[in-house]
Design a protein around this motif. Structure first.
Motif, PDB file in Angstrom:
ATOM      1  N   HIS A  27     -33.467 -19.091 -25.086  1.00  0.00           N
ATOM      2  CA  HIS A  27     -32.460 -18.268 -24.415  1.00  0.00           C
ATOM      3  C   HIS A  27     -32.630 -18.382 -22.895  1.00  0.00           C
ATOM      4  CE1 HIS A  27     -30.545 -13.957 -24.200  1.00  0.00           C
ATOM      5  NE2 HIS A  27     -29.820 -14.853 -23.579  1.00  0.00           N
ATOM      6  N   LEU A  28     -33.859 -18.328 -22.407  1.00  0.00           N
ATOM      7  CA  LEU A  28     -34.141 -18.440 -20.972  1.00  0.00           C
ATOM      8  C   LEU A  28     -33.700 -19.800 -20.427  1.00  0.00           C
ATOM      9  CD1 LEU A  28     -35.442 -17.317 -18.379  1.00  0.00           C
ATOM     10  CD2 LEU A  28     -37.617 -18.262 -19.202  1.00  0.00           C
ATOM     11  N   PHE A  29     -34.018 -20.869 -21.144  1.00  0.00           N
ATOM     12  CA  PHE A  29     -33.624 -22.217 -20.722  1.00  0.00           C
ATOM     13  C   PHE A  29     -32.098 -22.337 -20.650  1.00  0.00           C
ATOM     14  CE2 PHE A  29     -32.472 -26.621 -21.780  1.00  0.00           C
ATOM     15  CZ  PHE A  29     -33.047 -27.276 -20.692  1.00  0.00           C
ATOM     16  N   THR A  30     -31.421 -21.816 -21.658  1.00  0.00           N
ATOM     17  CA  THR A  30     -29.956 -21.857 -21.683  1.00  0.00           C
ATOM     18  C   THR A  30     -29.384 -21.071 -20.514  1.00  0.00           C
ATOM     19  OG1 THR A  30     -30.018 -22.003 -24.092  1.00  0.00           O
ATOM     20  CG2 THR A  30     -27.916 -21.379 -23.099  1.00  0.00           C
ATOM     21  N   TYR A  31     -29.961 -19.903 -20.253  1.00  0.00           N
ATOM     22  CA  TYR A  31     -29.531 -19.064 -19.132  1.00  0.00           C
ATOM     23  C   TYR A  31     -29.649 -19.824 -17.811  1.00  0.00           C
ATOM     24  CZ  TYR A  31     -29.802 -15.264 -15.680  1.00  0.00           C
ATOM     25  OH  TYR A  31     -29.629 -14.453 -14.580  1.00  0.00           O
ATOM     26  N   ILE A  32     -30.794 -20.439 -17.586  1.00  0.00           N
ATOM     27  CA  ILE A  32     -31.020 -21.170 -16.332  1.00  0.00           C
ATOM     28  C   ILE A  32     -30.015 -22.308 -16.180  1.00  0.00           C
ATOM     29  CG2 ILE A  32     -32.643 -22.673 -15.112  1.00  0.00           C
ATOM     30  CD1 ILE A  32     -34.892 -20.849 -16.234  1.00  0.00           C
ATOM     31  N   CYS A  33     -29.801 -23.070 -17.240  1.00  0.00           N
ATOM     32  CA  CYS A  33     -28.856 -24.193 -17.180  1.00  0.00           C
ATOM     33  C   CYS A  33     -27.425 -23.723 -16.915  1.00  0.00           C
ATOM     34  CB  CYS A  33     -28.904 -24.990 -18.478  1.00  0.00           C
ATOM     35  SG  CYS A  33     -30.438 -25.893 -18.710  1.00  0.00           S
ATOM     36  N   TRP A  59     -25.714 -11.288 -18.032  1.00  0.00           N
ATOM     37  CA  TRP A  59     -26.523 -12.058 -18.961  1.00  0.00           C
ATOM     38  C   TRP A  59     -28.006 -11.834 -18.670  1.00  0.00           C
ATOM     39  CZ3 TRP A  59     -25.589 -18.015 -19.793  1.00  0.00           C
ATOM     40  CH2 TRP A  59     -26.275 -18.447 -20.916  1.00  0.00           C
ATOM     41  N   GLY A  60     -28.345 -11.689 -17.396  1.00  0.00           N
ATOM     42  CA  GLY A  60     -29.737 -11.468 -17.008  1.00  0.00           C
ATOM     43  C   GLY A  60     -30.302 -10.169 -17.563  1.00  0.00           C
ATOM     44  N   ILE A  61     -29.483  -9.123 -17.606  1.00  0.00           N
ATOM     45  CA  ILE A  61     -29.932  -7.855 -18.187  1.00  0.00           C
ATOM     46  C   ILE A  61     -30.223  -8.042 -19.673  1.00  0.00           C
ATOM     47  CG2 ILE A  61     -29.194  -5.509 -18.788  1.00  0.00           C
ATOM     48  CD1 ILE A  61     -27.687  -5.505 -16.063  1.00  0.00           C
ATOM     49  N   GLY A  62     -29.328  -8.730 -20.367  1.00  0.00           N
ATOM     50  CA  GLY A  62     -29.570  -9.014 -21.788  1.00  0.00           C
ATOM     51  C   GLY A  62     -30.820  -9.854 -21.991  1.00  0.00           C
ATOM     52  N   LEU A  63     -31.007 -10.832 -21.125  1.00  0.00           N
ATOM     53  CA  LEU A  63     -32.177 -11.692 -21.192  1.00  0.00           C
ATOM     54  C   LEU A  63     -33.461 -10.891 -20.941  1.00  0.00           C
ATOM     55  CD1 LEU A  63     -33.203 -14.639 -21.487  1.00  0.00           C
ATOM     56  CD2 LEU A  63     -32.991 -14.815 -19.011  1.00  0.00           C
ATOM     57  N   LEU A  64     -33.407  -9.961 -20.000  1.00  0.00           N
ATOM     58  CA  LEU A  64     -34.558  -9.115 -19.709  1.00  0.00           C
ATOM     59  C   LEU A  64     -34.984  -8.327 -20.944  1.00  0.00           C
ATOM     60  CD1 LEU A  64     -36.541  -7.735 -17.681  1.00  0.00           C
ATOM     61  CD2 LEU A  64     -34.735  -6.047 -17.340  1.00  0.00           C
ATOM     62  N   PHE A  65     -34.023  -7.695 -21.601  1.00  0.00           N
ATOM     63  CA  PHE A  65     -34.354  -6.918 -22.795  1.00  0.00           C
ATOM     64  C   PHE A  65     -34.841  -7.808 -23.934  1.00  0.00           C
ATOM     65  CE2 PHE A  65     -31.701  -3.673 -20.686  1.00  0.00           C
ATOM     66  CZ  PHE A  65     -32.633  -2.647 -20.681  1.00  0.00           C
ATOM     67  N   HIS A  66     -34.259  -8.991 -24.057  1.00  0.00           N
ATOM     68  CA  HIS A  66     -34.727  -9.945 -25.063  1.00  0.00           C
ATOM     69  C   HIS A  66     -36.181 -10.316 -24.791  1.00  0.00           C
ATOM     70  CE1 HIS A  66     -33.866 -13.955 -27.372  1.00  0.00           C
ATOM     71  NE2 HIS A  66     -34.855 -13.282 -27.884  1.00  0.00           N
ATOM     72  N   GLY A  67     -36.505 -10.579 -23.529  1.00  0.00           N
ATOM     73  CA  GLY A  67     -37.872 -10.930 -23.154  1.00  0.00           C
ATOM     74  C   GLY A  67     -38.856  -9.803 -23.397  1.00  0.00           C
ATOM     75  N   LYS A  69     -38.648  -7.479 -25.606  1.00  0.00           N
ATOM     76  CA  LYS A  69     -38.857  -7.355 -27.050  1.00  0.00           C
ATOM     77  C   LYS A  69     -39.692  -8.515 -27.586  1.00  0.00           C
ATOM     78  CE  LYS A  69     -36.350  -6.947 -31.393  1.00  0.00           C
ATOM     79  NZ  LYS A  69     -36.619  -8.194 -32.074  1.00  0.00           N
ATOM     80  N   ALA A  70     -39.354  -9.720 -27.183  1.00  0.00           N
ATOM     81  CA  ALA A  70     -40.045 -10.910 -27.709  1.00  0.00           C
ATOM     82  C   ALA A  70     -41.504 -10.960 -27.275  1.00  0.00           C
ATOM     83  CB  ALA A  70     -39.325 -12.180 -27.269  1.00  0.00           C
ATOM     84  N   LEU A  71     -41.763 -10.573 -26.039  1.00  0.00           N
ATOM     85  CA  LEU A  71     -43.125 -10.636 -25.519  1.00  0.00           C
ATOM     86  C   LEU A  71     -43.881  -9.341 -25.775  1.00  0.00           C
ATOM     87  CD1 LEU A  71     -42.310 -12.480 -22.200  1.00  0.00           C
ATOM     88  CD2 LEU A  71     -43.190 -13.468 -24.317  1.00  0.00           C
ATOM     89  N   ASP A  72     -43.258  -8.437 -26.516  1.00  0.00           N
ATOM     90  CA  ASP A  72     -43.882  -7.186 -26.945  1.00  0.00           C
ATOM     91  C   ASP A  72     -44.402  -6.375 -25.764  1.00  0.00           C
ATOM     92  OD1 ASP A  72     -44.472  -5.370 -28.927  1.00  0.00           O
ATOM     93  OD2 ASP A  72     -46.494  -6.136 -29.245  1.00  0.00           O
ATOM     94  N   VAL A  73     -43.545  -6.255 -24.753  1.00  0.00           N
ATOM     95  CA  VAL A  73     -43.901  -5.466 -23.578  1.00  0.00           C
ATOM     96  C   VAL A  73     -43.452  -4.031 -23.838  1.00  0.00           C
ATOM     97  CG1 VAL A  73     -43.506  -5.118 -21.114  1.00  0.00           C
ATOM     98  CG2 VAL A  73     -43.650  -7.430 -22.047  1.00  0.00           C
TER      99      VAL A  73
END
Length: 100
Positions: A27-33, A59-67, A69-73
């Protein structure tokens, strides 16, 4: 047998966690591209009106929340909750003893 079952459950949880992290990095790679492409289009064809930051922000806000959750922060872990519960119980016990 019980030990084998617990080991399998731990393996499945770890496997799911690795899958979540892998999806976040995709998701992060896709966002950057995509955002880089949008910045290029915006600056090339309409530099007088900057609009690329709107999709970048949304999209960045969605990416932040995804991160997160995924990184268990977590900001308040289960360990913190347990410590606070014990602390309040001890304080209540001390206050109760004061008035007896």
């Amino acid at each position: 047998m019980e030990n084998l079952n617990e080991e399998y459950k731990r393996y499945e949880r770890a496997k799911e966690r690795v899958k979540d992290i892998k999806e976040f990095y995709t998701h992060l790679f896709t966002y950057i591209c995509v955002i880089s492409f949008l910045v290029f289009i915006n600056l090339k064809y309409s530099p007088e009106h900057l609009w690329f930051y709107w999709p970048m922000l949304g999209w960045g806000i969605g990416l932040l929340f995804h991160g997160l959750k995924a990184l268990d922060v977590t900001f308040m872990s289960k360990d913190w909750e347990e410590r606070k519960i014990r602390e309040y119980m001890e304080n209540e016990k001390k206050n109760q003893n004061k008035f007896e």
